[in-house]
Design a protein around this motif. Structure first.
Motif, PDB file in Angstrom:
ATOM      1  N   ASP A  94       0.891  -1.245  -0.115  1.00 22.70           N
ATOM      2  CA  ASP A  94      -0.112   0.001  -0.147  1.00 22.70           C
ATOM      3  C   ASP A  94       0.762   1.230   0.000  1.00 22.70           C
ATOM      4  N   SER A  95       0.760   2.025  -1.058  1.00 23.98           N
ATOM      5  CA  SER A  95       1.692   3.259  -1.163  1.00 23.98           C
ATOM      6  C   SER A  95       1.357   4.220   0.068  1.00 23.98           C
ATOM      7  N   ALA A  96       0.129   4.408   0.541  1.00 25.08           N
ATOM      8  CA  ALA A  96       0.008   5.447   1.712  1.00 25.08           C
ATOM      9  C   ALA A  96       0.900   4.862   2.846  1.00 25.08           C
ATOM     10  N   ARG A  97       0.621   3.766   3.207  1.00 18.81           N
ATOM     11  CA  ARG A  97       0.959   2.992   4.377  1.00 18.81           C
ATOM     12  C   ARG A  97       2.815   2.886   4.183  1.00 18.81           C
ATOM     13  N   ALA A  98       3.110   2.648   2.952  1.00 19.03           N
ATOM     14  CA  ALA A  98       4.587   2.789   2.833  1.00 19.03           C
ATOM     15  C   ALA A  98       5.159   4.163   3.120  1.00 19.03           C
ATOM     16  N   GLU A  99       4.339   5.025   2.775  1.00 19.24           N
ATOM     17  CA  GLU A  99       5.072   6.396   3.101  1.00 19.24           C
ATOM     18  C   GLU A  99       4.920   6.783   4.498  1.00 19.24           C
ATOM     19  N   ASP A 100       4.070   6.442   5.119  1.00 18.46           N
ATOM     20  CA  ASP A 100       3.911   6.411   6.536  1.00 18.46           C
ATOM     21  C   ASP A 100       4.879   5.867   7.326  1.00 18.46           C
ATOM     22  N   LEU A 101       5.196   4.684   6.820  1.00 20.94           N
ATOM     23  CA  LEU A 101       6.233   3.956   7.198  1.00 20.94           C
ATOM     24  C   LEU A 101       7.589   4.193   7.314  1.00 20.94           C
ATOM     25  N   VAL A 102       7.998   4.811   6.166  1.00 17.34           N
ATOM     26  CA  VAL A 102       9.421   5.751   5.995  1.00 17.34           C
ATOM     27  C   VAL A 102       9.330   6.730   6.798  1.00 17.34           C
ATOM     28  N   GLN A 103       8.053   7.486   6.864  1.00 18.42           N
ATOM     29  CA  GLN A 103       8.379   8.777   7.562  1.00 18.42           C
ATOM     30  C   GLN A 103       8.767   8.466   8.988  1.00 18.42           C
ATOM     31  N   SER A 104       7.717   7.412   9.545  1.00 15.62           N
ATOM     32  CA  SER A 104       7.960   7.250  10.981  1.00 15.62           C
ATOM     33  C   SER A 104       9.462   6.995  11.049  1.00 15.62           C
ATOM     34  N   LEU A 105      10.121   6.040  10.291  1.00 12.82           N
ATOM     35  CA  LEU A 105      11.403   5.735  10.287  1.00 12.82           C
ATOM     36  C   LEU A 105      12.317   6.766  10.474  1.00 12.82           C
ATOM     37  N   LEU A 106      11.971   7.769   9.442  1.00 13.47           N
ATOM     38  CA  LEU A 106      12.951   9.113   9.503  1.00 13.47           C
ATOM     39  C   LEU A 106      12.807  10.046  10.875  1.00 13.47           C
ATOM     40  N   LEU A 107      11.488   9.794  11.316  1.00 16.32           N
ATOM     41  CA  LEU A 107      11.275  10.746  12.437  1.00 16.32           C
ATOM     42  C   LEU A 107      12.241   9.883  13.592  1.00 16.32           C
ATOM     43  N   LYS A 108      12.056   8.693  13.710  1.00 14.52           N
ATOM     44  CA  LYS A 108      12.959   8.030  14.698  1.00 14.52           C
ATOM     45  C   LYS A 108      14.366   8.115  14.596  1.00 14.52           C
ATOM     46  N   LEU A 109      14.852   8.025  13.396  1.00 14.64           N
ATOM     47  CA  LEU A 109      16.114   8.146  12.800  1.00 14.64           C
ATOM     48  C   LEU A 109      16.783   9.478  13.293  1.00 14.64           C
ATOM     49  N   TYR A 110      15.762  10.470  13.109  1.00 19.35           N
ATOM     50  CA  TYR A 110      16.592  11.966  13.313  1.00 19.35           C
ATOM     51  C   TYR A 110      16.874  11.956  14.852  1.00 19.35           C
ATOM     52  N   GLN A 111      16.262  11.246  15.768  1.00 18.27           N
ATOM     53  CA  GLN A 111      16.569  11.524  17.377  1.00 18.27           C
ATOM     54  C   GLN A 111      17.750  10.774  17.319  1.00 18.27           C
ATOM     55  N   ARG A 112      18.232   9.804  16.446  1.00 20.21           N
ATOM     56  CA  ARG A 112      19.621   8.917  16.802  1.00 20.21           C
ATOM     57  C   ARG A 112      20.380   9.390  15.632  1.00 20.21           C
ATOM     58  N   GLU A 113      20.628  10.409  15.185  1.00 21.89           N
ATOM     59  CA  GLU A 113      21.248  10.964  13.832  1.00 21.89           C
ATOM     60  C   GLU A 113      22.896  10.426  13.863  1.00 21.89           C
ATOM     61  N   GLN A 114      23.516  10.433  15.071  1.00 27.14           N
ATOM     62  CA  GLN A 114      24.700  10.136  15.546  1.00 27.14           C
ATOM     63  C   GLN A 114      25.072   8.692  15.053  1.00 27.14           C
ATOM     64  N   ARG A 115      24.198   7.832  15.459  1.00 30.64           N
ATOM     65  CA  ARG A 115      24.110   6.302  15.051  1.00 30.64           C
ATOM     66  C   ARG A 115      24.286   6.157  13.552  1.00 30.64           C
ATOM     67  N   LEU A 116      23.492   6.938  12.952  1.00 32.32           N
ATOM     68  CA  LEU A 116      23.153   6.666  11.316  1.00 32.32           C
ATOM     69  C   LEU A 116      24.528   7.175  10.903  1.00 32.32           C
ATOM     70  N   GLU A 117      25.216   8.207  11.395  1.00 36.04           N
ATOM     71  CA  GLU A 117      26.587   8.870  10.761  1.00 36.04           C
ATOM     72  C   GLU A 117      27.751   7.841  11.004  1.00 36.04           C
ATOM     73  N   GLU A 118      27.494   6.926  11.993  1.00 38.01           N
ATOM     74  CA  GLU A 118      28.604   5.886  12.299  1.00 38.01           C
ATOM     75  C   GLU A 118      28.785   4.456  11.440  1.00 38.01           C
TER      76      GLU A 118
END
Length: 190
Positions: A36-60
């Motif tokens: 489902d494209s709408a659920r897929a967009e929501d899922l990716v957005q949720s992931l990005l919101l969670k990742l933004y809080q852990r930005e340092q982990r992503l850079e490592e």
């Protein structure tokens, strides 16, 4: 622009630069999982919101792509678990899993119809796979991750992944080999 504003803007730009190269793959993978494209967009957005809080982990991370795919998969599993616990079942929109296939603009109507029929059969077959089989098929065969990457980043034994991939391909093969009668012929024969 004040010092604090500059720091936030700098952080936002670093985060965007680190995730932007992976967004298309993440979205395609989310479409594979959710169908489902709408659920897929929501899922990716949720992931990005969670990742933004852990930005340092992503850079490592050395190989951020496969780690992001695994994080998306885990988030999807959490969503499915939450959804199965809710007493109210919300109707899901069943959209196609595969993106539009590139085609020749000069195709005949018959060729376009055949291509659409093939795409629908593939979508139906993919939808019948278990979540684990759909995931390994999407990660490896569609997105191009190696089994070694998936094993390392997903903390799954390589043998388990090989077995899942083999079973997923065998199931797809069996589903696609089943005789398929177009709907019009069934109605005409009634």
């Amino acid at each position: 622009m004040g010092r604090v504003s500059q720091l936030f803007e700098s952080r936002r730009k670093r985060f965007e630069a680190s995730v932007r190269p992976h967004l298309d793959r993440l979205y395609r993978y989310a479409r594979q999982l959710t169908q489902d494209s709408a659920r897929a967009e929501d899922l990716v957005q949720s992931l990005l919101l969670k990742l933004y809080q852990r930005e340092q982990r992503l850079e490592e991370l050395d190989q951020a792509g496969s780690w992001l795919a695994r994080a998306l998969h885990n988030l999807y599993i959490d969503e499915v678990r939450r959804h199965t616990r809710t007493p109210l079942d919300i109707a899901d929109v069943d959209e196609t899993v595969l993106e539009e296939w590139p085609g020749d603009a000069q195709q005949t109507p018959e060729a376009q119809a055949e291509q659409r029929f093939d795409r629908e059969r593939l979508n139906a077959a993919i939808a019948q796979l278990s979540a684990a089989h759909r995931a390994v098929l999407a990660w490896h065969d569609i997105e191009g991750y190696s089994l070694e990457e998936l094993a390392r980043d997903g903390d799954i034994a390589l043998g388990t992944l090989k077995s899942r991939l083999h079973r997923a391909r065998a199931r797809m093969r069996a589903l696609l080999m089943e005789p398929c009668v177009p709907e019009e012929r069934v109605r005409a024969g009634e």
